[in-house]
Design an enzyme around this catalytic site. Structure first.
Site, short mmCIF file in Angstrom:
data_model
loop_
_atom_site.label_atom_id
_atom_site.label_comp_id
_atom_site.label_asym_id
_atom_site.label_seq_id
_atom_site.Cartn_x
_atom_site.Cartn_y
_atom_site.Cartn_z
N CYS A 195 31.09 -5.91 22.37
CA CYS A 195 30.57 -5.61 23.70
C CYS A 195 29.79 -6.79 24.29
O CYS A 195 28.68 -6.61 24.82
CB CYS A 195 29.68 -4.37 23.64
SG CYS A 195 30.60 -2.90 23.15
N ALA A 211 32.67 -8.84 28.40
CA ALA A 211 33.50 -7.63 28.29
C ALA A 211 33.31 -6.69 29.49
O ALA A 211 34.19 -5.89 29.81
CB ALA A 211 33.21 -6.90 26.98
N ARG A 212 32.17 -6.82 30.18
CA ARG A 212 31.98 -6.01 31.39
C ARG A 212 33.03 -6.36 32.43
O ARG A 212 33.67 -5.49 33.04
CB ARG A 212 30.59 -6.26 31.98
CG ARG A 212 29.43 -5.90 31.06
CD ARG A 212 28.10 -5.99 31.80
NE ARG A 212 27.82 -7.34 32.26
CZ ARG A 212 27.34 -7.66 33.46
NH1 ARG A 212 27.10 -6.70 34.35
NH2 ARG A 212 27.11 -8.90 33.80
N SER A 236 31.68 -1.65 18.67
CA SER A 236 30.62 -2.62 18.46
C SER A 236 30.19 -2.47 17.01
O SER A 236 30.70 -1.60 16.29
CB SER A 236 29.46 -2.35 19.42
OG SER A 236 28.45 -3.32 19.25
N HIS A 264 36.30 -15.27 15.00
CA HIS A 264 37.68 -15.07 15.42
C HIS A 264 38.65 -15.02 14.25
O HIS A 264 39.54 -14.17 14.19
CB HIS A 264 38.12 -16.18 16.39
CG HIS A 264 37.54 -16.03 17.76
ND1 HIS A 264 37.96 -16.78 18.83
CD2 HIS A 264 36.56 -15.22 18.25
CE1 HIS A 264 37.27 -16.45 19.92
NE2 HIS A 264 36.41 -15.50 19.58
N LYS A 277 38.16 -17.43 24.62
CA LYS A 277 38.19 -18.85 24.32
C LYS A 277 36.77 -19.31 24.00
O LYS A 277 35.82 -18.69 24.45
CB LYS A 277 38.79 -19.66 25.47
CG LYS A 277 38.56 -19.13 26.88
CD LYS A 277 37.15 -19.05 27.41
CE LYS A 277 36.33 -20.29 27.30
NZ LYS A 277 34.92 -20.04 27.77
N ARG A 335 26.19 -19.23 22.40
CA ARG A 335 26.92 -20.48 22.61
C ARG A 335 26.11 -21.72 22.20
O ARG A 335 26.61 -22.84 22.30
CB ARG A 335 27.37 -20.59 24.06
CG ARG A 335 28.44 -19.55 24.39
CD ARG A 335 29.06 -19.73 25.76
NE ARG A 335 29.95 -18.62 26.04
CZ ARG A 335 29.57 -17.43 26.49
NH1 ARG A 335 28.29 -17.19 26.67
NH2 ARG A 335 30.45 -16.48 26.72
N ASP A 361 32.98 -23.96 25.28
CA ASP A 361 32.91 -23.03 26.41
C ASP A 361 33.37 -23.72 27.70
O ASP A 361 34.37 -23.31 28.31
CB ASP A 361 31.47 -22.53 26.56
CG ASP A 361 31.41 -21.34 27.51
OD1 ASP A 361 32.18 -20.38 27.30
OD2 ASP A 361 30.62 -21.37 28.46
#
Lengths: 360, 360
Positions: B13, B17-18, B37, B83, B101, B173, B186
């Protein structure tokens, strides 16, 4: 009134002299009093074709125009390799000097020119027109505004143009004995100047040329690029080329703002010019668009930028001629910084893309 | 109709994702059937806050959602370091995979993910949204047009954003155990993808990182740049940063044309997006303005780019699910090329800015 006009002689009838002749005619405080070429015929043809005053004298040698006591100042669009000889002679003859860019083949040559100007007390200015557009002053105000732009972090410039095969085989800018600096001297000059403008003329510490510049068979640069680094972490890159479609961009990125311009050297239109400025630009909550985006600023001007350049040059000359002022050092200082960076990029290319330190 | 919708489960989440949940809701051929989650509470709160269907199941573990037979495909916005584990498990469980990504910490990890997808016959796509905007197709048409753009010579991209101190201390990040690639993974991901788009996905031969990237105390990249070189002389540069105002530019320069865009990743407006395209742009005779200047192209879209991405992903999944088609290789191939370049830039930084060869 006429006796207060600064009397300018044109030393060399290069193509660019057509535009500058018009600019001198447009400037309210200057006039063309003479033109010279290596042949009297060429100078006479130039005078007839470019609306020079009928009173303008026509000379068949550069020496002759430089000895004319009526000439206050000269505009000199000669090939770069001839600058040292003729610019020094002009200064020694007490002629104020508007010199085409690049100002010299290297900064050592340029320093000889500046020494001659200083000895004679004449004004030096290079013919970089776009910095005299009022848009440039508006851009500089934005770039130096701590609230709207913050501190410069990165600036990216390019200037490319598509030379045709005739240009690439015959133009002076691809001849090692005339304009040996090629695209770096011609197009790179503007890129470097724009980078210096964005950095408020703080010299970078280091230049590193990009790999794989394109040189012609005589070793003249047709395409190259470089990155420039400052002590405080600012970084700049530029790319210049005779081998691609016409492009001239600045993207300057600060901690709080961003500036974008696509026509920084020659504005799309003569009497108005724009740039995009963003401050604290940001996304909407869901990152589906920008809540705050850059805004277009348009600046109008009555006179084209090259006439504003001539007006500023003639104003400084008049200050010296009529008020015993000292020459303005800002312009030769900026020229010299531009040449210093240009020299470092060339040296980096010659040294296999090694970093080259830049020292004032 | 409902049984033909591709049923998507959300694995994690994260904030992004929103936006993707909304996109799945907007896409005509997909639906959210589950969300997960590491805690049931967090997943339930996300479902309630983001308009998920009441029928959507809520899972308190990633394993559970991956075992749900109703789930056709997953959207996985987990930190990059997770990932490998979860994307491989998803593929092994025959879930088609829409992965955030950067797709992996390096191409070796990504190859494990791709092998798992291939073994299971599932579709892979990364969640790079802007390439699904119809503007991007229009830009690609222009860039690949021999008449309007010619051959690419140089492409320059940047993506910077101003992270606040909270982001710089707490966001995933900037954490070496989560998104160790930092701004390169990013922001640089998008810059590299845009460069590849301009080069029609031809991989560059060499990457050379710019000097003086900014790393945080844990060695995560906060700012960096690089130059990329192709065999035929094409050159690209990019700059990415968490430490400067929001900027996202492409300037692509061809032998005959030029493209400029300032909002390539997130268009200023959700339903229309523009770019400037110039072909054989040139000056007027006296070089006082442009006789031909770039033209603004505006492309409208009914669906936002992220919903178009979901629609394309679900279309490919439906082809496989209902028509026994093979997975489309275009998308994993592009993802892999992006990661390869990213890896080379990172390696160049680690090797003191040495050139790093890029091999497929």
């Amino acid at each position: 009134m006429a006796e207060t006009l600064i009397q300018i002689g044109i030393v060399g009838c290069a193509d660019i002299a057509r535009k500058v002749s018009r600019a001198i005619n447009l400037a309210p405080n200057a006039a063309i009093c003479a033109v010279s070429s290596r042949s009297h015929e060429k100078a006479a043809a130039f005078a007839a074709a470019n609306g020079l005053p009928l009173s303008a004298k026509v000379y068949g040698s550069y020496e002759a125009i430089l000895e004319d006591p009526e000439v206050d100042a000269v505009y000199m669009p000669l090939p770069t390799s001839l600058h040292l000889k003729w610019a020094v002679l002009a200064a020694q003859n007490k002629k104020h000097l508007l010199l085409e860019k690049p100002v010299a083949l290297d900064v050592a040559q340029f320093d000889h020119i500046l020494e001659a100007c200083e000895s004679s007390g004449v004004q030096f200015m290079d013919n970089t027109m776009w910095v005299h557009n009022p848009r440039t002053a508006a851009m500089a105000n934005f770039l130096n505004d701590a609230q709207r732009f913050g501190n410069l972090k990165s600036v990216r410039t390019c200037f490319t143009s598509a030379a045709d095969s005739d240009y690439l085989s015959r133009n002076i800018r691809v001849k090692p004995d005339l304009d040996a600096l090629g695209a770096l001297g011609d197009h790179g000059w503007y890129c470097i100047r724009a980078i210096l403008l964005a950095a408020n003329y703080e010299l970078p510490k280091t230049a590193v040329a990009s790999y794989e510049p394109v040189l012609n068979k005589d070793g003249v640069i047709l395409e190259c690029g470089a990155s420039l680094y400052w002590e405080d972490g600012k970084v700049a890159t530029f790319h210049c080329s005779f081998l691609a479609n016409l492009t001239m961009d600045i993207t300057a990125i600060g901690t709080r703002g961003t500036l974008h311009v696509h026509d920084f050297i020659i504005p799309y239109h003569e009497k108005e010019a724009s740039f995009l400025a963003g401050t604290e630009t940001n996304f909407d909550d869901l990152v589906t668009g920008w809540a705050k985006q850059p805004i277009k600023h348009t600046i109008n001007t009555d006179l084209p930028q090259e006439a504003l350049l001539v007006r500023e040059f003639a104003r400084l000359v008049a200050e010296i001629k009529f008020k015993n002022s000292k020459p303005e050092k800002k312009w030769p200082t900026i020229s010299r910084k531009t040449q210093l960076v240009l020299d470092a990029v060339k040296a980096s290319i010659q040294r296999g893309f090694e970093p080259v330190q830049i020292q004032e």
